[in-house]
Scaffold this active site. Structure first.
Site, PDB file in Angstrom:
ATOM      1  N   LYS A   1      35.267 -51.821 -77.452  1.00  0.00           N
ATOM      2  CA  LYS A   1      36.691 -51.662 -77.893  1.00  0.00           C
ATOM      3  C   LYS A   1      37.081 -51.094 -79.280  1.00  0.00           C
ATOM      4  O   LYS A   1      37.362 -50.159 -79.752  1.00  0.00           O
ATOM      5  CB  LYS A   1      37.748 -52.326 -77.682  1.00  0.00           C
ATOM      6  CG  LYS A   1      37.764 -53.084 -75.982  1.00  0.00           C
ATOM      7  CD  LYS A   1      39.144 -53.310 -75.279  1.00  0.00           C
ATOM      8  CE  LYS A   1      39.216 -52.678 -74.233  1.00  0.00           C
ATOM      9  NZ  LYS A   1      39.578 -54.020 -73.182  1.00  0.00           N
TER      10      LYS A   1
ATOM     11  N   LYS B   1      31.452 -48.863 -66.030  1.00  0.00           N
ATOM     12  CA  LYS B   1      32.050 -49.595 -65.188  1.00  0.00           C
ATOM     13  C   LYS B   1      33.483 -48.459 -64.798  1.00  0.00           C
ATOM     14  O   LYS B   1      34.200 -47.827 -66.117  1.00  0.00           O
ATOM     15  CB  LYS B   1      32.937 -50.870 -65.775  1.00  0.00           C
ATOM     16  CG  LYS B   1      33.969 -51.235 -66.499  1.00  0.00           C
ATOM     17  CD  LYS B   1      34.211 -52.741 -66.681  1.00  0.00           C
ATOM     18  CE  LYS B   1      35.858 -52.430 -67.506  1.00  0.00           C
ATOM     19  NZ  LYS B   1      36.440 -53.470 -67.249  1.00  0.00           N
TER      20      LYS B   1
ATOM     21  N   LYS C   1      40.541 -48.274 -66.282  1.00  0.00           N
ATOM     22  CA  LYS C   1      41.979 -48.164 -66.676  1.00  0.00           C
ATOM     23  C   LYS C   1      42.227 -45.935 -67.564  1.00  0.00           C
ATOM     24  O   LYS C   1      43.041 -46.036 -67.412  1.00  0.00           O
ATOM     25  CB  LYS C   1      42.896 -48.587 -66.619  1.00  0.00           C
ATOM     26  CG  LYS C   1      43.064 -49.455 -68.205  1.00  0.00           C
ATOM     27  CD  LYS C   1      44.015 -50.613 -67.613  1.00  0.00           C
ATOM     28  CE  LYS C   1      43.852 -52.167 -67.279  1.00  0.00           C
ATOM     29  NZ  LYS C   1      44.454 -53.157 -66.864  1.00  0.00           N
TER      30      LYS C   1
HETATM   31  P1  ATP Z   1      39.726 -52.032 -68.651  1.00  0.00           P
HETATM   32  O1  ATP Z   1      40.020 -50.969 -67.549  1.00  0.00           O
HETATM   33  O2  ATP Z   1      40.684 -51.162 -70.078  1.00  0.00           O
HETATM   34  O3  ATP Z   1      38.613 -51.851 -69.275  1.00  0.00           O
HETATM   35  P2  ATP Z   1      40.043 -53.808 -67.362  1.00  0.00           P
HETATM   36  O4  ATP Z   1      40.718 -53.511 -65.645  1.00  0.00           O
HETATM   37  O5  ATP Z   1      39.140 -53.951 -66.865  1.00  0.00           O
HETATM   38  O6  ATP Z   1      40.771 -52.919 -69.042  1.00  0.00           O
HETATM   39  P3  ATP Z   1      42.126 -56.073 -66.931  1.00  0.00           P
HETATM   40  O7  ATP Z   1      43.410 -56.034 -66.402  1.00  0.00           O
HETATM   41  O8  ATP Z   1      42.066 -56.780 -68.006  1.00  0.00           O
HETATM   42  O9  ATP Z   1      41.326 -54.613 -67.863  1.00  0.00           O
HETATM   43  O10 ATP Z   1      40.762 -56.767 -65.871  1.00  0.00           O
HETATM   44  C1  ATP Z   1      41.243 -57.438 -65.176  1.00  0.00           C
HETATM   45  C2  ATP Z   1      40.439 -57.792 -64.196  1.00  0.00           C
HETATM   46  O11 ATP Z   1      39.763 -57.180 -63.460  1.00  0.00           O
HETATM   47  C3  ATP Z   1      39.562 -58.787 -64.625  1.00  0.00           C
HETATM   48  O12 ATP Z   1      38.962 -59.652 -64.128  1.00  0.00           O
HETATM   49  C4  ATP Z   1      38.103 -57.799 -65.041  1.00  0.00           C
HETATM   50  O13 ATP Z   1      36.891 -58.681 -64.440  1.00  0.00           O
HETATM   51  C5  ATP Z   1      38.645 -57.072 -63.256  1.00  0.00           C
HETATM   52  N1  ATP Z   1      37.996 -55.847 -63.541  1.00  0.00           N
HETATM   53  C6  ATP Z   1      37.734 -54.812 -64.330  1.00  0.00           C
HETATM   54  N2  ATP Z   1      37.692 -53.738 -64.232  1.00  0.00           N
HETATM   55  C7  ATP Z   1      36.470 -54.303 -63.210  1.00  0.00           C
HETATM   56  C8  ATP Z   1      35.544 -53.329 -62.350  1.00  0.00           C
HETATM   57  N3  ATP Z   1      35.279 -51.878 -62.568  1.00  0.00           N
HETATM   58  N4  ATP Z   1      34.965 -53.677 -62.102  1.00  0.00           N
HETATM   59  C9  ATP Z   1      35.583 -54.820 -61.095  1.00  0.00           C
HETATM   60  N5  ATP Z   1      36.594 -55.825 -61.766  1.00  0.00           N
HETATM   61  C10 ATP Z   1      37.217 -55.299 -62.513  1.00  0.00           C
END
Ligand code: ATP
Ligand code: LTN
Length: 338
Positions: free
Chosen positions: A117, A200, A203
Site C-alpha cells: 500500500k 488478489k 475493491k
Molecule cells: P482491498 O480490496 O482494498 O485490498 P480488502 O477487501 O482486503 O481491501 P478488507 O475489507 O479489510 O479489505 O477485507 C475484509 C476481509 O476480506 C478480510 O478477512 C480479508 O482477508 C478478506 N479478503 C479480502 N480480499 C479477499 C480476496 N480476494 N479473497 C479472499 N478473501 C479476501
C-alpha cells in the site's frame, strides 16, 4: 460462567470502504456466517482502519451503516452474534498504544500489506497509521481475548504479529491474553482478480471488470465472468498453469458448496465459453438474494442502529474488563490500585 462464554470467542471485521466484493464474501463473510452456532461471535466494522487512507467523512459514515446492512444480508444474525462499530468502543486505541510499545518497528516495516500500500502511494502522503495498522488490529483482537479470527489469506501475517505481541505482553506482565488462531478456510481464502488471476481480487482495482461486487446487477456479473481472463487452452482443470480457470473453479466451488474435483468432472469438455457462463449463473444465484436483502435493509435505519447499539453495549463491557486488567498489569495508576 454462562454457557455463551464457554464457547470459543470469535472476532473479526472488515473495513467500511465502498464495495464489498466476492472475495470478501467467499474468503471471509461466508465463513463468519457458518461459525455463529459454534462460537461466541463478535463482528465489527473497522472504520478506524479505514482512515489509514484518506476518506470522505460523509461517505465513511454512510459506508459504515451500509456495512451493517451487508453483514445482515449475508446472514450474520444479531440474535446470535454481536455486531458493532470499532470507533464506538473505547479501548481499541488505548490498547493499541500499549501494544505499540511492545511491537518492533522492523516487524511493522516488513508487513507485506504495508509495503504494497505504501509502495502504491510512492511520492504521495503516507500516514504513519498505515504502518501502525497491524498494531490496531492486534488490539481489536486482544481486547476481546478472541480465540479464533476468521480472515482471508492476506491477513495471515497480521495475525502472526498479533500472536507475537500477545506472547510478548504475557511474557513481561503475566498471562492475560489468549493467543489467537487465524481461521483461514478453503479454496476461497484468496479469490483472484478476474482480469489478472495472479493478483488478489480487490475493491481498489482500477479495472472495473476485475472485481465482482455484491451490489452488482445480474447483467454486470455475467459481463464480468464472460470477460474473465483465462489461458488459450480448453481443459477445465484447477492447475497452477491455468490460474484463471483455477480461480473460476474455486469461485464455483465457493458459491455452490461442491468440491473442485466434482466440478472438474462435471465441466470436463464444456469449453471455456460455456464454463464461464455456468460460473456466472451460479454466482448470480448466490449474490442476487444478498443484493435484494441488502437494498431492503439499507432503508431500515432504525433497525440497523438498534443492532449497532446492542453490539456496542456488549463490546464496551468486554473491552472495559480487559482494559482494566491491562492497566493493572502495566502499572497504570487507577482508583483502587493506587
Ligand atoms: P482491498 O480490496 O482494498 O485490498 P480488502 O477487501 O482486503 O481491501 P478488507 O475489507 O479489510 O479489505 O477485507 C475484509 C476481509 O476480506 C478480510 O478477512 C480479508 O482477508 C478478506 N479478503 C479480502 N480480499 C479477499 C480476496 N480476494 N479473497 C479472499 N478473501 C479476501
Ligand atoms: N485488517 C482487516 C480488518 C480488520 C480485522 C481486525 C480483521 C481490522 N481489525 C481484527 C480481523 C480481526 C482487513 O481485513 N483488512
Amino acid at each position: 460462567m454462562d454457557k455463551q462464554r464457554q464457547k470459543p470467542i470469535v472476532l473479526t471485521g472488515l473495513q467500511p470502504t465502498s464495495g464489498i466484493h466476492l472475495g470478501n464474501y467467499l474468503g471471509a463473510l461466508q465463513n463468519w456466517v457458518s461459525i455463529q452456532d459454534e462460537a461466541d461471535c463478535l463482528f465489527f466494522i473497522s472504520n478506524m482502519h479505514a482512515i489509514t487512507v484518506p476518506q470522505d467523512p460523509i461517505e465513511l459514515r454512510k459506508n459504515t451503516i451500509d456495512c451493517v446492512a451487508v453483514y445482515l444480508a449475508c446472514g450474520l444474525d444479531p440474535k446470535r452474534s454481536h455486531i458493532f462499530v470499532q470507533s464506538q468502543v473505547i479501548g481499541h486505541a488505548e490498547l493499541a498504544w500499549i501494544l505499540s510499545c511492545l511491537t518492533p518497528l522492523g516487524q511493522l516495516e516488513r508487513m507485506t500489506q504495508f509495503k504494497d500500500k505504501s509502495g502504491r502511494q510512492a511520492g504521495e502522503f503516507v500516514g504513519a497509521g498505515l504502518l501502525y495498522y497491524p498494531v490496531l488490529m492486534a488490539a481489536d483482537i486482544l481486547l476481546y481475548n478472541a480465540h479464533l479470527v476468521p480472515v482471508g489469506e492476506d491477513q495471515r501475517q497480521h495475525l502472526e504479529l498479533t500472536r507475537d505481541v500477545a506472547e510478548k505482553f504475557n511474557g513481561i506482565h503475566g498471562p492475560l491474553f489468549n493467543i489467537p488462531e487465524p481461521l483461514i478456510r478453503g479454496n476461497c481464502a484468496r479469490v483472484m482478480s478476474l482480469q489478472n488471476p495472479t493478483a488478489k481480487m480487490s475493491k481498489s482495482d482500477p479495472n472495473s471488470l476485475a472485481t465482482v461486487f455484491l451490489s452488482d446487477s445480474d447483467a454486470q456479473i455475467m459481463k464480468k465472468f464472460r470477460s474473465a481472463v483465462t489461458d488459450s487452452g480448453t481443459e477445465v482443470r484447477a492447475s497452477d498453469e491455468k490460474p484463471g480457470i483455477k480461480n473460476l473453479l474455486h469461485i464455483l466451488s465457493g458459491v455452490s458448496g461442491r468440491s473442485v474435483a466434482e466440478l472438474e468432472m462435471d465441466c470436463a469438455g464444456m469449453g471455456y465459453g460455456k464454463f464461464k457462463t455456468v460460473v456466472a449463473e451460479a454466482v448470480i444465484e448466490c449474490v442476487r438474494p444478498i443484493r435484494v436483502r441488502m437494498e431492503a435493509l439499507k432503508e431500515e435505519l432504525l433497525y440497523l442502529q438498534s443492532v449497532m447499539e446492542e453490539g456496542h453495549a456488549d463490546a464496551q463491557a468486554r473491552a472495559n474488563a480487559t482494559l482494566a486488567k491491562v492497566y493493572d498489569h502495566v502499572g497504570f495508576a487507577c482508583g483502587k490500585n493506587l
